[in-house]
Design an enzyme around this catalytic site. Structure first.
Site, PDB file in Angstrom:
ATOM      1  CG  ASN A   1      -1.795  -1.050   1.522  1.00  0.00           C
ATOM      2  OD1 ASN A   1      -1.622  -2.195   0.415  1.00  0.00           O
ATOM      3  ND2 ASN A   1      -2.677  -1.707   2.726  1.00  0.00           N
TER       4      ASN A   1
ATOM      5  CG  HIS B   1       3.991  -1.907  -4.678  1.00  0.00           C
ATOM      6  ND1 HIS B   1       2.582  -2.215  -5.070  1.00  0.00           N
ATOM      7  CD2 HIS B   1       4.530  -2.780  -5.401  1.00  0.00           C
ATOM      8  CE1 HIS B   1       3.024  -4.125  -5.654  1.00  0.00           C
ATOM      9  NE2 HIS B   1       4.516  -3.932  -5.459  1.00  0.00           N
TER      10      HIS B   1
ATOM     11  N   GLY C   1      -5.427  -9.481   3.002  1.00  0.00           N
ATOM     12  CA  GLY C   1      -5.729  -8.359   1.911  1.00  0.00           C
ATOM     13  C   GLY C   1      -5.255  -7.885   0.938  1.00  0.00           C
TER      14      GLY C   1
ATOM     15  CB  SER D   1      -6.082  -9.769  -5.472  1.00  0.00           C
ATOM     16  OG  SER D   1      -4.870  -9.106  -5.635  1.00  0.00           O
TER      17      SER D   1
HETATM   18  N1  APR Z   1      -9.996  -6.603   5.416  1.00  0.00           N
HETATM   19  C1  APR Z   1      -9.942  -8.216   4.476  1.00  0.00           C
HETATM   20  N2  APR Z   1      -8.980  -7.884   2.453  1.00  0.00           N
HETATM   21  C2  APR Z   1     -10.137  -7.696   1.999  1.00  0.00           C
HETATM   22  C3  APR Z   1     -11.077  -7.008   2.415  1.00  0.00           C
HETATM   23  C4  APR Z   1     -11.124  -6.679   3.637  1.00  0.00           C
HETATM   24  N3  APR Z   1     -11.952  -5.444   4.733  1.00  0.00           N
HETATM   25  N4  APR Z   1     -11.744  -6.407   1.672  1.00  0.00           N
HETATM   26  C5  APR Z   1     -11.310  -6.616   0.362  1.00  0.00           C
HETATM   27  N5  APR Z   1     -10.133  -7.544   0.893  1.00  0.00           N
HETATM   28  C6  APR Z   1      -9.392  -7.881  -0.111  1.00  0.00           C
HETATM   29  C7  APR Z   1      -9.559  -9.470  -1.744  1.00  0.00           C
HETATM   30  O1  APR Z   1     -10.761 -10.053  -1.122  1.00  0.00           O
HETATM   31  C8  APR Z   1      -8.275  -8.934  -2.124  1.00  0.00           C
HETATM   32  O2  APR Z   1      -7.832 -10.614  -2.026  1.00  0.00           O
HETATM   33  O3  APR Z   1      -7.941  -7.176  -0.486  1.00  0.00           O
HETATM   34  C9  APR Z   1      -7.139  -8.016  -1.495  1.00  0.00           C
HETATM   35  C10 APR Z   1      -7.320  -6.326  -2.488  1.00  0.00           C
HETATM   36  O4  APR Z   1      -6.961  -7.710  -3.310  1.00  0.00           O
HETATM   37  P1  APR Z   1      -6.110  -5.992  -4.545  1.00  0.00           P
HETATM   38  O5  APR Z   1      -7.222  -4.970  -5.048  1.00  0.00           O
HETATM   39  O6  APR Z   1      -5.580  -6.852  -5.825  1.00  0.00           O
HETATM   40  O7  APR Z   1      -5.139  -5.512  -4.294  1.00  0.00           O
HETATM   41  P2  APR Z   1      -3.382  -5.670  -3.877  1.00  0.00           P
HETATM   42  O8  APR Z   1      -2.943  -7.365  -3.881  1.00  0.00           O
HETATM   43  O9  APR Z   1      -2.506  -4.897  -3.241  1.00  0.00           O
HETATM   44  O10 APR Z   1      -2.744  -5.507  -4.985  1.00  0.00           O
HETATM   45  C11 APR Z   1      -1.486  -5.685  -5.420  1.00  0.00           C
HETATM   46  O11 APR Z   1      -1.156  -3.754  -7.335  1.00  0.00           O
HETATM   47  O12 APR Z   1      -2.872  -2.334  -8.313  1.00  0.00           O
HETATM   48  C12 APR Z   1      -1.353  -3.060  -8.600  1.00  0.00           C
HETATM   49  O13 APR Z   1       0.839  -1.471  -6.688  1.00  0.00           O
HETATM   50  C13 APR Z   1      -1.337  -1.637  -7.087  1.00  0.00           C
HETATM   51  O14 APR Z   1       0.098  -2.287  -4.413  1.00  0.00           O
HETATM   52  C14 APR Z   1      -1.414  -2.838  -5.927  1.00  0.00           C
HETATM   53  C15 APR Z   1      -1.116  -4.392  -6.267  1.00  0.00           C
END
Ligand code: APR
Length: 235
Positions: free
Chosen positions: A87, A104, A170, A172
């Protein structure tokens, strides 16, 4: 003291009102990722890209750390804790976490377009076209865009190689190299994954806690603290 590494993604900040990237209400639905998160886009339309990150930064002035961020701080009394976050917000720091590695980049910093190592703390201020580095070159958001190197991956790998516990929250687990970090954990490392949705990644040897961060993090922190034996305390 034993070592805990916490790998966080957008999900830990979701309940603080910061949208995730890939959920149905995710950020990239309003802005296509390729329009904002790469250097070519910045080169073509610096104003659009800068405005996008200025808006994200302004949002930080009202977003507050949630129970997920806060519960992690409880571990610092008895463990060496390193937060490795994807984040770009500052909610871990504001919750009180002391060792935070941002893979990032960080919204509260800008850097020179010519040299990403020339970094300026800008707090919650917008970046404007008038902001320049010491040589008069434009400033850009201090963000690792798609296609750019991830210099903080090395210190993150070093920490994970020594982890006794890994807590993934949290994310993906689709964006590399961050998604591959868990493969560096030692065999005896106890790994948890907290997410309301089951990720597609292989979850063997991982304790999956299907909860939102505000509930699941407390559950896992309570469990780890309860498991502590006399040896953990004495070390
Ligand atoms: N608590 C925990 N997890 C949650 C919640 C919650 N309240 N709400 C959603 N999630 C989960 C979703 O189910 C998903 O698995 O958070 C995850 C978010 O995934 P992404 O949106 O893909 O975010 P992230 O994995 O941080 O993305 C990685 O991608 O776009 C780039 O640089 C950006 O740092 C980012 C990277």
């Amino acid at each position: 003291m034993k070592n805990i590494v916490v790998l966080t993604g957008a999900g830990i900040s979701a309940e603080s009102g910061i949208q995730t990237f890939r959920d149905s209400n995710g950020l990239w639905e309003n802005y296509r990722v390729e329009d904002v998160a790469n250097y070519d886009s910045f080169d073509k339309d610096a104003e659009l890209v800068t405005k996008f990150y200025n808006a994200r930064r302004r949002q930080l002035t009202t977003a507050m750390p949630n129970e997920g961020h806060k519960q992690l701080v409880r571990l610092e009394k008895d463990f060496n804790v390193t937060i490795v976050t994807q984040n770009i917000d500052d909610l871990h720091e504001r919750a009180g976490s002391k060792n935070v590695i941002h893979l990032h980049g960080e919204l509260t910093k800008a850097c020179s377009v010519d040299d990403k190592e020339e970094i300026y703390n800008i707090g919650y201020h917008d970046i404007t076209p008038f902001d320049v580095d010491k040589n008069g070159k434009m400033l850009r958001p201090f963000i690792v865009w798609f296609g750019e190197a991830v210099p903080m991956i090395e210190p993150a790998i070093e920490k994970i190689q020594q982890a006794d516990y890994l807590i993934i929250i949290g994310t993906s687990l689709v964006v590399y190299p961050a998604a591959g970090l868990r493969n560096y954990a030692p065999k005896n490392c106890r790994t948890y994954l907290i997410d309301p949705n089951k990720p597609q990644a292989d979850l063997s040897n991982i304790t999956f806690v299907q909860q939102k961060a505000t509930i699941g993090v407390k559950q896992v922190v309570d469990e780890i603290l309860a498991q502590m034996d006399d040896k953990d305390i004495a070390e």
